[in-house]
Design an enzyme around this catalytic site. Structure first.
Site, mmCIF file in Angstrom:
data_model
loop_
_atom_site.group_PDB
_atom_site.id
_atom_site.type_symbol
_atom_site.label_atom_id
_atom_site.label_comp_id
_atom_site.label_asym_id
_atom_site.label_seq_id
_atom_site.Cartn_x
_atom_site.Cartn_y
_atom_site.Cartn_z
ATOM 1 N N ASP A 54 0.857 -1.189 0.000
ATOM 2 C CA ASP A 54 0.000 0.000 0.000
ATOM 3 C C ASP A 54 0.892 1.237 0.000
ATOM 4 O O ASP A 54 2.047 1.184 0.450
ATOM 5 C CB ASP A 54 -0.905 -0.002 1.234
ATOM 6 C CG ASP A 54 -1.861 1.180 1.248
ATOM 7 O OD1 ASP A 54 -2.583 1.368 0.252
ATOM 8 O OD2 ASP A 54 -1.879 1.933 2.240
ATOM 9 N N GLU A 76 0.880 5.703 0.650
ATOM 10 C CA GLU A 76 0.221 6.957 0.998
ATOM 11 C C GLU A 76 0.861 8.027 0.126
ATOM 12 O O GLU A 76 2.067 7.960 -0.179
ATOM 13 C CB GLU A 76 0.398 7.291 2.483
ATOM 14 C CG GLU A 76 -0.211 6.280 3.439
ATOM 15 C CD GLU A 76 -1.726 6.172 3.347
ATOM 16 O OE1 GLU A 76 -2.366 7.123 2.833
ATOM 17 O OE2 GLU A 76 -2.274 5.147 3.790
ATOM 18 N N GLU A 133 -5.712 18.303 2.696
ATOM 19 C CA GLU A 133 -6.625 17.176 2.481
ATOM 20 C C GLU A 133 -5.903 15.841 2.678
ATOM 21 O O GLU A 133 -6.442 14.908 3.272
ATOM 22 C CB GLU A 133 -7.225 17.230 1.076
ATOM 23 C CG GLU A 133 -8.122 18.432 0.812
ATOM 24 C CD GLU A 133 -7.342 19.708 0.522
ATOM 25 O OE1 GLU A 133 -6.085 19.632 0.433
ATOM 26 O OE2 GLU A 133 -7.970 20.775 0.403
ATOM 27 N N HIS A 176 -3.701 10.763 6.281
ATOM 28 C CA HIS A 176 -2.626 9.922 6.826
ATOM 29 C C HIS A 176 -1.805 10.575 7.926
ATOM 30 O O HIS A 176 -1.001 9.896 8.585
ATOM 31 C CB HIS A 176 -1.695 9.442 5.715
ATOM 32 C CG HIS A 176 -1.221 10.512 4.783
ATOM 33 N ND1 HIS A 176 -0.507 11.611 5.201
ATOM 34 C CD2 HIS A 176 -1.350 10.636 3.429
ATOM 35 C CE1 HIS A 176 -0.206 12.362 4.163
ATOM 36 N NE2 HIS A 176 -0.718 11.809 3.064
ATOM 37 N N ASP A 199 -2.197 -0.736 6.797
ATOM 38 C CA ASP A 199 -3.199 -1.105 5.797
ATOM 39 C C ASP A 199 -2.779 -2.347 5.013
ATOM 40 O O ASP A 199 -3.623 -3.162 4.619
ATOM 41 C CB ASP A 199 -3.446 0.061 4.842
ATOM 42 C CG ASP A 199 -4.275 1.164 5.481
ATOM 43 O OD1 ASP A 199 -4.632 1.030 6.666
ATOM 44 O OD2 ASP A 199 -4.557 2.171 4.809
#
Length: 230
Positions: free
Chosen positions: A7, A9, A52, A57, A158
């Site tokens: 995963d 970010e 945002e 995160h 995640d």
């Protein structure tokens, strides 16, 4: 079979608009079971963190300012080494792969050529019309998300959750789980198999009294089924 659940970010949704990867997390599976090997890095995106993205995160510009850039040996090259030869698994894989391919090319490291599995697509096929987000799938399969609820999104966290979801999506934890070999190298596993063998093989033959008792038992049976075929 070696698989890597991973995963990312990022600072936003599209790398072509200048957004960058800021965190990578990955979890290794062997024969469908978690091995315990992981990969986790924070990446300096060399740009400001939009509000945002920070709300998702929690990775700030200040926190990431002293982290290595993607091209550093501990980031891009290290990720390529970790995933070499493995099937990659991601949730909404198109998003993560677009960013990773862009970052790799931008760093002069080429492109990923691994096979890709998208758990979002698997979930949509398996449960048509039902929510298919990672949170929804964790809820469906009873995967504990307390840490995620407490700390928010994180690439490694995640990835761990997604690994559990993937195992359930593809048949349950028992499908590939091998407690005896989890975390071992192939050499260690082979050695363990030798160690667990019996020092003396079991006899394949019955003794005379056992054979006599069996013959007597058979003789008392009324029309044994196998007589129809002999």
């Amino acid at each position: 079979m070696r698989q890597i659940v991973f995963d990312t970010e990022t600072t936003g949704f599209k790398p072509e608009e200048g957004h960058r990867v800021v965190e990578i997390g990955a979890v290794e599976l062997m024969r469908g079971a978690v091995t315990g090997r992981t990969f986790h890095v924070y990446v300096n995106p060399q740009r400001e963190m939009p509000d945002e993205a920070f709300k998702v995160h929690g990775l700030s510009t200040e926190f990431l300012s002293d982290k290595p850039v993607f091209a550093h040996d501990t980031i891009g090259p290290a990720f390529l080494e970790f995933v070499e030869g493995a099937e990659l698994i991601a949730h909404n894989a198109q998003f993560d792969m677009r960013f990773m391919q862009w970052e790799l090319e931008n760093a002069g490291l080429g492109r990923l050529g691994n096979d890709i599995t998208d758990t979002l697509q698997i979930a949509r096929r398996k449960f048509p019309g039902s929510p298919a987000s990672l949170d929804a799938l964790c809820s469906r399969f009873g995967v504990d998300t307390a840490e995620r609820e407490r700390y928010g999104h994180g690439a490694l966290l995640d990835s761990r959750l997604l690994a559990e979801v993937y195992i359930e999506l593809t048949g349950g934890a028992q499908a590939g789980l091998d407690f005896a070999t989890m975390g071992r190298t192939e050499e260690e596993t082979a050695s363990a198999r030798i160690t667990l063998q019996r020092p003396t093989a079991l006899s394949l033959y019955s003794n005379a009294p056992e054979e006599a008792a069996h013959a007597e038992f058979i003789s008392e049976m009324d029309q044994p089924l196998w007589e129809k075929y002999t």
